[in-house]
Design an enzyme around this catalytic site. Sequence first.
Site, PDB file in Angstrom:
ATOM      1  CG  ASP A   1      -0.361   0.207   2.523  1.00 36.82           C
ATOM      2  OD1 ASP A   1       0.891   0.305   2.597  1.00 36.82           O
ATOM      3  OD2 ASP A   1      -1.096   0.302   3.529  1.00 36.82           O
ATOM      4  CG  HIS A   2      -0.584   4.726   1.671  1.00 35.35           C
ATOM      5  ND1 HIS A   2      -1.706   3.918   1.627  1.00 35.35           N
ATOM      6  CD2 HIS A   2      -0.572   5.274   2.909  1.00 35.35           C
ATOM      7  CE1 HIS A   2      -2.348   4.000   2.782  1.00 35.35           C
ATOM      8  NE2 HIS A   2      -1.679   4.810   3.577  1.00 35.35           N
TER       9      HIS A   2
ATOM     10  CB  CYS B   1       1.023  -2.381   4.658  1.00 33.27           C
ATOM     11  SG  CYS B   1       0.870  -3.397   6.135  1.00 33.27           S
TER      12      CYS B   1
ATOM     13  CB  THR C   1       2.525  -2.448  10.844  1.00 32.60           C
ATOM     14  OG1 THR C   1       1.267  -2.886  10.306  1.00 32.60           O
ATOM     15  CG2 THR C   1       2.370  -1.077  11.505  1.00 32.60           C
TER      16      THR C   1
ATOM     17  N   GLY D   1      -1.709  -5.303   8.733  1.00 33.19           N
ATOM     18  CA  GLY D   1      -2.960  -5.303   7.979  1.00 33.19           C
ATOM     19  C   GLY D   1      -2.904  -6.258   6.801  1.00 33.19           C
TER      20      GLY D   1
ATOM     21  CG  HIS E   1       9.152 -24.045  13.814  1.00 34.40           C
ATOM     22  ND1 HIS E   1       9.241 -23.749  15.152  1.00 34.40           N
ATOM     23  CD2 HIS E   1      10.300 -24.701  13.499  1.00 34.40           C
ATOM     24  CE1 HIS E   1      10.388 -24.204  15.639  1.00 34.40           C
ATOM     25  NE2 HIS E   1      11.057 -24.780  14.654  1.00 34.40           N
TER      26      HIS E   1
ATOM     27  NE  ARG F   1       3.605   4.699   6.863  1.00 31.56           N
ATOM     28  CZ  ARG F   1       2.280   4.748   6.813  1.00 31.56           C
ATOM     29  NH1 ARG F   1       1.562   4.178   7.756  1.00 31.56           N
ATOM     30  NH2 ARG F   1       1.689   5.375   5.819  1.00 31.56           N
TER      31      ARG F   1
ATOM     32  NE  ARG G   1       9.195 -29.713  17.331  1.00 30.58           N
ATOM     33  CZ  ARG G   1      10.367 -29.318  16.831  1.00 30.58           C
ATOM     34  NH1 ARG G   1      11.042 -30.114  16.019  1.00 30.58           N
ATOM     35  NH2 ARG G   1      10.858 -28.136  17.131  1.00 30.58           N
ATOM     36  CG  HIS G   2       7.427 -28.008  12.850  1.00 28.96           C
ATOM     37  ND1 HIS G   2       7.111 -27.313  13.989  1.00 28.96           N
ATOM     38  CD2 HIS G   2       8.762 -28.256  12.915  1.00 28.96           C
ATOM     39  CE1 HIS G   2       8.200 -27.122  14.704  1.00 28.96           C
ATOM     40  NE2 HIS G   2       9.223 -27.689  14.075  1.00 28.96           N
TER      41      HIS G   2
ATOM     42  NE  ARG H   1       3.533 -29.198  17.246  1.00 25.74           N
ATOM     43  CZ  ARG H   1       4.699 -29.229  17.881  1.00 25.74           C
ATOM     44  NH1 ARG H   1       5.695 -28.457  17.487  1.00 25.74           N
ATOM     45  NH2 ARG H   1       4.866 -30.036  18.914  1.00 25.74           N
TER      46      ARG H   1
HETATM   47  C1  RB5 Z   1      -1.837   2.742   6.443  1.00 23.48           C
HETATM   48  O1  RB5 Z   1      -1.846   3.978   7.074  1.00 23.48           O
HETATM   49  C2  RB5 Z   1      -1.512   1.651   7.432  1.00 23.48           C
HETATM   50  O2  RB5 Z   1      -2.600   1.423   8.258  1.00 23.48           O
HETATM   51  C3  RB5 Z   1      -1.100   0.382   6.690  1.00 23.48           C
HETATM   52  O3  RB5 Z   1       0.000   0.643   5.896  1.00 23.48           O
HETATM   53  C4  RB5 Z   1      -0.720  -0.801   7.555  1.00 23.48           C
HETATM   54  O4  RB5 Z   1       0.279  -0.461   8.465  1.00 23.48           O
HETATM   55  C5  RB5 Z   1      -1.854  -1.513   8.182  1.00 23.48           C
HETATM   56  O5  RB5 Z   1      -1.697  -2.502   8.898  1.00 23.48           O
END
Ligand code: RB5
Length: 153
Positions: free
Chosen positions: A8-9, A65, A67, A70, A98, A109, A132-133, A136
């Site tokens: 995404d952005h 993205c 983080t 999402g 695993h 970011r 073993r995995h 699971r």
């Molecule tokens: C976008 O602002 C942000 O929410 C997205 O890039 C991501 O980190 C979502 O989990």
Amino acid sequence: MRIAIASDHGGFDQKGPIVAYLQGLGHTVTDFGPSDAASVDYPDYADPVARAVSCGDADRGILICGTGIGMALVADKVEGVRAAPIQSVNFAHLFRQHNNGNVLCLSGRFVSLEDNEAIIDEFLATEFEGGRHVARVEKIMREDDPTYTGVKR
Ligand code: RB5
């Protein structure tokens, strides 16, 4: 390897360099966008990558993205996908060894391009350990079955 990728952005700035990095390693990369840094909704980009892995058009997926969280939440809902947000080489190793993870979700970011490339290297090089995995991972995937009624305690 055939690799599907999208961002995404929040991950856009790293997507181009990562595509070039993967191509430089000899992988076949399908870029599901976006094509510019405008704000977009990450589910619209996680979905086609996850589906490409699910149907076998791609061997692995990479999503970026802000983080990675999402993207992972969306991709993991697609049948046959095991997706997770990964921020270290150790976690990338264990995600493959695993969990037999097939969609790597990166933070654009909070993790540098150099560190994400090292994470990608580990994700692509590490084999599933099996043993073993196996049972699971099979138990992870039973959650894909709409007739599965869950573990009773
Ligand atoms: C976008 O602002 C942000 O929410 C997205 O890039 C991501 O980190 C979502 O989990």
